[in-house]
Design a protein around this motif. Structure first.
Motif, PDB file in Angstrom:
ATOM      1  N   PHE A  91       0.644  -0.825  -0.331  1.00 60.33           N
ATOM      2  CA  PHE A  91      -0.599   0.222  -0.007  1.00 60.33           C
ATOM      3  C   PHE A  91       0.750   1.461   0.019  1.00 60.33           C
ATOM      4  O   PHE A  91       0.447   2.464  -0.089  1.00 60.33           O
ATOM      5  N   LYS A  92       1.810   1.168   0.861  1.00 52.47           N
ATOM      6  CA  LYS A  92       2.780   2.022   0.675  1.00 52.47           C
ATOM      7  C   LYS A  92       3.733   2.706  -0.593  1.00 52.47           C
ATOM      8  O   LYS A  92       3.896   3.582  -1.117  1.00 52.47           O
ATOM      9  N   SER A  93       3.916   1.445  -1.395  1.00 51.68           N
ATOM     10  CA  SER A  93       4.529   1.945  -2.431  1.00 51.68           C
ATOM     11  C   SER A  93       3.448   2.126  -3.269  1.00 51.68           C
ATOM     12  O   SER A  93       4.391   2.882  -4.854  1.00 51.68           O
ATOM     13  N   ALA A  94       2.483   1.251  -3.435  1.00 49.24           N
ATOM     14  CA  ALA A  94       1.647   2.374  -4.555  1.00 49.24           C
ATOM     15  C   ALA A  94       0.957   3.643  -4.063  1.00 49.24           C
ATOM     16  O   ALA A  94       0.819   3.946  -5.092  1.00 49.24           O
ATOM     17  N   ALA A  95       0.984   3.992  -3.252  1.00 50.91           N
ATOM     18  CA  ALA A  95       1.030   5.474  -2.712  1.00 50.91           C
ATOM     19  C   ALA A  95       2.021   6.673  -3.031  1.00 50.91           C
ATOM     20  O   ALA A  95       1.571   7.452  -2.992  1.00 50.91           O
ATOM     21  N   ARG A  96       2.536   5.606  -2.938  1.00 56.85           N
ATOM     22  CA  ARG A  96       3.930   6.875  -3.435  1.00 56.85           C
ATOM     23  C   ARG A  96       4.271   6.859  -4.891  1.00 56.85           C
ATOM     24  O   ARG A  96       4.766   8.161  -5.399  1.00 56.85           O
ATOM     25  N   LEU A  97       3.737   5.962  -5.186  1.00 56.22           N
ATOM     26  CA  LEU A  97       4.158   5.956  -6.686  1.00 56.22           C
ATOM     27  C   LEU A  97       2.730   6.874  -7.264  1.00 56.22           C
ATOM     28  O   LEU A  97       3.272   7.504  -8.525  1.00 56.22           O
ATOM     29  N   HIS A  98       1.462   6.584  -7.043  1.00 54.04           N
ATOM     30  CA  HIS A  98       0.904   7.624  -7.321  1.00 54.04           C
ATOM     31  C   HIS A  98       1.392   8.659  -6.644  1.00 54.04           C
ATOM     32  O   HIS A  98       1.038   9.863  -7.746  1.00 54.04           O
ATOM     33  N   GLN A  99       1.639   9.180  -5.839  1.00 53.22           N
ATOM     34  CA  GLN A  99       2.836  11.181  -5.493  1.00 53.22           C
ATOM     35  C   GLN A  99       3.433  11.114  -6.857  1.00 53.22           C
ATOM     36  O   GLN A  99       3.624  12.614  -7.066  1.00 53.22           O
ATOM     37  N   ILE A 100       4.007  10.510  -6.960  1.00 56.60           N
ATOM     38  CA  ILE A 100       5.517  10.572  -8.282  1.00 56.60           C
ATOM     39  C   ILE A 100       4.091  11.363  -9.462  1.00 56.60           C
ATOM     40  O   ILE A 100       4.808  11.781  -9.929  1.00 56.60           O
ATOM     41  N   ALA A 101       3.570  10.218  -9.869  1.00 56.64           N
ATOM     42  CA  ALA A 101       2.517  10.256 -11.063  1.00 56.64           C
ATOM     43  C   ALA A 101       1.669  11.774 -11.195  1.00 56.64           C
ATOM     44  O   ALA A 101       1.969  12.262 -12.278  1.00 56.64           O
TER      45      ALA A 101
END
Length: 344
Positions: A2-12
């Motif tokens: 979940f943390k990785s997905a949130a990070r990727l969403h923040q970067i995008a």
């Protein structure tokens, strides 16, 4: 995860925010709309007549005069009014006075001619233009004029661009001294009173040569053409025959004594167009013709339909020649008017 997905969403989301899109300006409500012509919009204009309707309106405004004799009745009248009858009666009366002495007027001696010229020069110096001698005789632009040879009063005829002929008794100061007649359909480019019988007024338009006979109150048709006639002059002192210039470059010989409206002879003189013709004052068999850049003297006895050689050619004109005339007494000189602003 979940943390990785949130990070990727923040970067995008950050990368997309860097891309700036140009905002479309809102269209103002009061902004003017660009105008386009009806021709570009392929829309028929409302309230404006088509070309065919304009041609029909022109034909109604300038009606075509029928071929053949035409009654001498003023424009817009079914019959001659009292003032028109008085004008025509004046023309007839002064013509009867002049008809008896026409030989003396046509054949003056050289001495008498020079004496008359001196008197004419003296009279010119004392001329004054007064308001009562100004009159609108015809409706449109004046293209030609003729003065009656009477010495008792001044009687003038003027032709305009639509075929109207105005007759004006200058001596008569009232409004009834001028009347308009319509014997032609096009511009009246040349007019002459008959030298032997001033009761006859010959007028030329592109479509016809007519003789206005005041004794019979009719405009007789002498010659008819398809919009080709340009000018004319008398070949005889009795004014029975005439040489006629044509816009297509030729000339024609017309005889009033011959029935019909066809010329006696049509000849080619090698011109692109013939603007004026003028007969020699003494030797009537010669005439001078002016064309585009041509000025030549011809012998009417040698005219041929297949081509005619001139007796003399007057060279030196570089531009269009408007007219050419013999000197009035002896005919020993010719004066020309050219578009290069020069008299020769």
């Amino acid at each position: 995860l979940f943390k990785s997905a949130a990070r990727l969403h923040q970067i995008a989301t950050k990368r997309q925010s860097r891309v700036t899109k140009r905002a479309k300006p809102k269209k103002a409500e009061d902004e003017t709309v660009r105008r386009r012509s009806m021709r570009l919009q392929r829309v028929e204009p409302s309230g404006i007549p088509a070309a065919e309707e304009l041609a029909q309106l022109g034909a109604e405004e300038y009606p075509q005069v029928p071929a053949g004799p035409f009654p001498m009745v003023p424009e817009g009248e079914m019959e001659n009014s009292k003032s028109a009858e008085e004008l025509l009666a004046t023309w007839m009366r002064i013509s009867e006075l002049e008809a008896g002495c026409w030989l003396v007027l046509l054949l003056p001696s050289l001495t008498k001619g020079l004496t008359m010229l001196c008197r004419y020069q003296d009279s010119l110096k004392g001329m004054v233009l007064s308001q009562e001698n100004i009159r609108k005789v015809v409706k449109y632009r004046v293209c030609s004029m003729a003065i009656h040879p009477s010495e008792s009063l001044l009687f003038v005829a003027a032709g305009d661009k639509t075929g109207q002929i105005g007759l004006w008794n200058v001596t008569c100061r009232s409004e009834e001294g001028a009347h308009v007649f319509v014997p032609h359909s096009f511009s009246v480019t040349c007019m002459k009173f008959s030298p032997c019988n001033p009761a006859h007024l010959l007028s030329l338009s592109m479509e016809s040569l007519r003789c206005g006979d005041v004794t019979r109150a009719v405009f007789d048709e002498i010659c008819r053409s398809e919009e080709n006639l340009s000018s004319f002059d008398f070949l005889e002192d009795n004014a029975c025959s005439a040489i006629v210039g044509c816009w297509d470059g030729g000339v024609a010989v017309v005889d009033r004594r011959t029935p019909g409206t066809s010329p006696e002879l049509s000849a080619d003189i090698g011109f692109k167009r013939t603007r004026t013709v003028h007969v020699h004052p003494v030797n009537k068999q010669y005439f001078v013709a002016a064309g585009s850049v041509d000025v030549c003297v011809y012998d009417v006895r040698c005219l041929k339909p297949g081509g005619t050689r001139p007796v003399s050619s007057l060279k030196g004109h570089t531009r269009s020649v408007a007219s050419a005339y013999f000197s009035p007494v002896t005919g020993s000189r010719v004066v020309t008017v050219c578009a290069d602003d020069t008299l020769r």
